[in-house]
Motif scaffolding. Structure first.
Motif, PDB file in Angstrom:
ATOM      1  N   ARG A  29       1.056  10.031  -8.235  1.00 52.20           N
ATOM      2  CA  ARG A  29       1.631   8.750  -7.800  1.00 52.20           C
ATOM      3  C   ARG A  29       1.946   8.779  -6.307  1.00 52.20           C
ATOM      4  O   ARG A  29       1.672   7.825  -5.578  1.00 52.20           O
ATOM      5  CB  ARG A  29       2.904   8.450  -8.608  1.00 52.20           C
ATOM      6  N   ALA A  30       2.540   9.903  -5.866  1.00 55.07           N
ATOM      7  CA  ALA A  30       2.899  10.029  -4.446  1.00 55.07           C
ATOM      8  C   ALA A  30       1.663  10.001  -3.557  1.00 55.07           C
ATOM      9  O   ALA A  30       1.661   9.376  -2.492  1.00 55.07           O
ATOM     10  CB  ALA A  30       3.686  11.320  -4.227  1.00 55.07           C
ATOM     11  N   SER A  34       0.814   7.201  -0.750  1.00 50.87           N
ATOM     12  CA  SER A  34       0.632   7.630   0.643  1.00 50.87           C
ATOM     13  C   SER A  34      -0.608   7.004   1.280  1.00 50.87           C
ATOM     14  O   SER A  34      -0.724   6.947   2.505  1.00 50.87           O
ATOM     15  CB  SER A  34       0.537   9.162   0.713  1.00 50.87           C
ATOM     16  N   ARG A  35      -1.537   6.539   0.467  1.00 53.10           N
ATOM     17  CA  ARG A  35      -2.748   5.888   0.968  1.00 53.10           C
ATOM     18  C   ARG A  35      -2.554   4.391   1.198  1.00 53.10           C
ATOM     19  O   ARG A  35      -3.503   3.673   1.477  1.00 53.10           O
ATOM     20  CB  ARG A  35      -3.894   6.115  -0.021  1.00 53.10           C
ATOM     21  N   GLY A  36      -1.309   3.950   1.060  1.00 51.61           N
ATOM     22  CA  GLY A  36      -1.008   2.544   1.295  1.00 51.61           C
ATOM     23  C   GLY A  36      -1.392   1.628   0.157  1.00 51.61           C
ATOM     24  O   GLY A  36      -1.566   0.425   0.349  1.00 51.61           O
ATOM     25  N   THR A 170      -9.862  -2.836  -5.790  1.00 52.67           N
ATOM     26  CA  THR A 170      -8.696  -2.516  -4.971  1.00 52.67           C
ATOM     27  C   THR A 170      -8.730  -1.096  -4.437  1.00 52.67           C
ATOM     28  O   THR A 170      -7.932  -0.730  -3.592  1.00 52.67           O
ATOM     29  CB  THR A 170      -7.417  -2.697  -5.793  1.00 52.67           C
ATOM     30  N   GLY A 171      -9.639  -0.266  -4.946  1.00 51.54           N
ATOM     31  CA  GLY A 171      -9.654   1.123  -4.508  1.00 51.54           C
ATOM     32  C   GLY A 171     -10.953   1.521  -3.866  1.00 51.54           C
ATOM     33  O   GLY A 171     -11.633   0.715  -3.250  1.00 51.54           O
ATOM     34  N   GLU A 172     -11.331   2.783  -4.040  1.00 51.26           N
ATOM     35  CA  GLU A 172     -12.511   3.334  -3.382  1.00 51.26           C
ATOM     36  C   GLU A 172     -13.538   3.707  -4.440  1.00 51.26           C
ATOM     37  O   GLU A 172     -13.550   4.814  -4.958  1.00 51.26           O
ATOM     38  CB  GLU A 172     -12.114   4.581  -2.588  1.00 51.26           C
ATOM     39  N   ASP A 199      -4.261  -4.419  -0.800  1.00 46.40           N
ATOM     40  CA  ASP A 199      -4.023  -4.770  -2.199  1.00 46.40           C
ATOM     41  C   ASP A 199      -3.398  -6.153  -2.345  1.00 46.40           C
ATOM     42  O   ASP A 199      -3.827  -6.972  -3.170  1.00 46.40           O
ATOM     43  CB  ASP A 199      -3.098  -3.731  -2.850  1.00 46.40           C
ATOM     44  N   HIS A 200      -2.354  -6.423  -1.570  1.00 47.05           N
ATOM     45  CA  HIS A 200      -1.656  -7.700  -1.677  1.00 47.05           C
ATOM     46  C   HIS A 200      -2.605  -8.869  -1.397  1.00 47.05           C
ATOM     47  O   HIS A 200      -2.575  -9.890  -2.096  1.00 47.05           O
ATOM     48  CB  HIS A 200      -0.470  -7.740  -0.707  1.00 47.05           C
ATOM     49  N   HIS A 201      -3.455  -8.706  -0.391  1.00 46.64           N
ATOM     50  CA  HIS A 201      -4.402  -9.762  -0.042  1.00 46.64           C
ATOM     51  C   HIS A 201      -5.424  -9.955  -1.166  1.00 46.64           C
ATOM     52  O   HIS A 201      -5.783 -11.082  -1.519  1.00 46.64           O
ATOM     53  CB  HIS A 201      -5.095  -9.426   1.277  1.00 46.64           C
ATOM     54  N   ALA A 202      -5.896  -8.851  -1.737  1.00 44.77           N
ATOM     55  CA  ALA A 202      -6.870  -8.933  -2.840  1.00 44.77           C
ATOM     56  C   ALA A 202      -6.275  -9.666  -4.039  1.00 44.77           C
ATOM     57  O   ALA A 202      -6.943 -10.498  -4.671  1.00 44.77           O
ATOM     58  CB  ALA A 202      -7.307  -7.529  -3.256  1.00 44.77           C
TER      59      ALA A 202
END
Length: 286
Positions: A29-30, A34-36, A170-172, A199-202
């Motif tokens: 989770r951390a 950390s990747r925003g 939302t990810g990679e 993420d918020h924009h997506a």
């Protein structure tokens, strides 16, 4: 005695549920934060309408299924929530569980969610943050008719039935931009419709897409105000208990579930090991 024993089991169930909700553990989770990035449940909370309930499905998928390998929730969160006023099926990969990779149970859980969406004509929203198939078990993921490829078949079928399919990556899915990032797919390939900054924009764009569906749910039943049962639901613990050898009257259970404790039984004298009837339940007749 019944009440205390059942209450202890229910408390244990809730504790296990809370552990499952944490996903892959504090370290994972951390790293994710950390990747925003938002955690998967934060993504869902930001996606659904304020105050909307989220009916989560299959929370215990993958529980103690793969010996010492822990796959909380099967590595994916599925459930029904209201987005821009529309009830939607939401499928969100949990990247804190093995990088969001697909186990066989992940595939099964996703296909089950699609099946429910298809039966109830619910638009599907996929919050994708996945590392693809979990390679040590890839033979169980790709090979058969009801394995991973089935999800794309279901998407095509639902799309042909005008059941919207919305994907927010939302990810990679791949790490390098030139191998398939947002810029490539929005500017050159044309695969993507919208470019999200984070993420918020997506999630904002996803809500906007759903709002533009102009989708109105058609109800085939009469809606009436719901009504509490005459008897407290809490008494169910004392009626049922944990000793499966003890008998109890299932009508006492029904009386603590249905609206106004009203239940019209039929075939009461036939096959008396089974109770059948009609009851108003959560505004619907079942």
């Amino acid at each position: 005695e019944n009440y205390e024993q059942m209450k202890a089991l229910v408390n244990q169930l809730h504790e296990r549920m809370q552990r499952i909700k944490l996903g892959g553990g504090e370290k994972a989770r951390a790293l994710h934060i950390s990747r925003g990035k938002l955690l998967p449940r934060e993504r869902i909370d930001n996606l659904i309408d304020p105050g909307s309930p989220f009916l989560e499905l299959s929370q215990f998928a993958g529980y103690q299924l793969y010996d010492k390998e822990e796959v909380p929730g099967g590595g994916i969160i599925t459930g029904i929530g209201r987005v821009s006023g529309v009830e939607c099926m939401i499928l969100a990969n949990d990247p804190t569980v093995k990088g969001g990779t697909y186990y066989p149970v992940t595939v099964k859980k996703q296909l089950r969610a699609q099946e429910i969406a298809m039966q109830n004509r619910l638009p599907c929203i996929y919050l994708v943050d996945s590392g693809g198939a979990y390679l040590p078990r890839q033979a169980e993921v790709f090979a058969d008719r009801d394995h991973f490829g089935r999800t794309f078949y279901n998407q095509a079928i639902m799309s042909s039935q005008n059941i919207a399919q919305v994907k927010a990556a939302t990810g990679e899915e791949v790490s390098a931009e030139d191998l398939g990032g947002a810029d490539i797919h929005c500017r050159k390939s044309g695969v993507s419709d919208h470019y999200a900054l984070d993420d918020h924009h997506a999630l904002h764009l996803t809500r906007k897409v759903v709002r533009n569906l102009n989708y109105q749910k058609k109800l085939d039943v009469t809606i009436e105000p719901s009504e509490e049962p005459l008897f407290p639901a809490d008494e169910l613990y004392g009626i049922v208990g944990t000793n499966l050898k003890r008998t109890f009257d299932v009508r006492e259970v029904i009386a603590r579930i249905v609206d106004g404790s009203r239940f019209t039984e039929f075939k009461a004298l036939y096959g008396d090991t089974l109770v059948t009837g009609i009851k108003p339940l959560e505004k619907h007749i079942t």
